[in-house]
Design a protein around this motif. Sequence first.
Motif, PDB file in Angstrom:
ATOM      1  N   GLU A   1      82.971 -21.863  -7.596  1.00 35.98           N
ATOM      2  CA  GLU A   1      83.076 -23.335  -7.082  1.00 35.98           C
ATOM      3  C   GLU A   1      84.185 -23.209  -7.376  1.00 35.98           C
TER       4      GLU A   1
ATOM      5  N   LYS B   1      81.211 -22.193  -2.011  1.00 37.17           N
ATOM      6  CA  LYS B   1      80.649 -21.816  -3.386  1.00 37.17           C
ATOM      7  C   LYS B   1      80.732 -20.029  -2.912  1.00 37.17           C
TER       8      LYS B   1
ATOM      9  N   LYS C   1      68.810 -19.690 -14.584  1.00 43.51           N
ATOM     10  CA  LYS C   1      69.335 -20.930 -13.822  1.00 43.51           C
ATOM     11  C   LYS C   1      69.918 -21.932 -13.857  1.00 43.51           C
ATOM     12  N   PRO C   2      70.309 -23.243 -13.091  1.00 47.09           N
ATOM     13  CA  PRO C   2      70.827 -24.075 -12.689  1.00 47.09           C
ATOM     14  C   PRO C   2      70.862 -24.936 -14.210  1.00 47.09           C
ATOM     15  N   ASP C   3      69.922 -24.878 -15.038  1.00 45.02           N
ATOM     16  CA  ASP C   3      69.750 -25.996 -15.919  1.00 45.02           C
ATOM     17  C   ASP C   3      70.390 -25.570 -17.124  1.00 45.02           C
TER      18      ASP C   3
ATOM     19  N   ARG D   1      79.898 -19.186 -12.655  1.00 50.97           N
ATOM     20  CA  ARG D   1      78.446 -19.046 -13.541  1.00 50.97           C
ATOM     21  C   ARG D   1      78.770 -17.685 -13.523  1.00 50.97           C
TER      22      ARG D   1
END
Lengths: 81, 81
Positions: free
Chosen positions: A45, A2, B10-12, B37
Amino acid sequence: MKAVVSVTLKPDVLDPQGEAIRKACGSLGHAAVTGVRQGKLFEVELDAADEAAARKLVEELADKLLANTVIEDYRIERIEA
Amino acid sequence: MKAVVSVTLKPDVLDPQGEAIRKACGSLGHAAVTGVRQGKLFEVELDAADEAAARKLVEELADKLLANTVIEDYRIERIEA
């Protein structure tokens, strides 16, 4: 792996959004805040053999896609395995 | 002093903008990029006696103003004198 890349406006480029945030800090009673600049952050990523290969790929992406190098600078903040 | 704060979803939380960038990477021939992201970066100039005081102020600002902690995480990337 990452990679985290930050993209910020060059120092000479005006940032009204950052200035609005600075004023909001003042309104909240934080006069100690003398300036705010807003930029972007990209968490990428990627599959790469090692950190050097990852860095090379991320630099290419930042130059071509993530940053407008006429008005923005980029910085690879970190590369995590 | 200058503090650099990053704010990321947030990851979710879904990130369609990051997904669009990942697809653009693929179109440019960089299939090695498996995910992107996007977040925000804030460079905050402030008057503080020392790094601990600066960190305390910046954490308060991030909690109140810079991040929506329901859907975002923040991280103090660095504090420079």
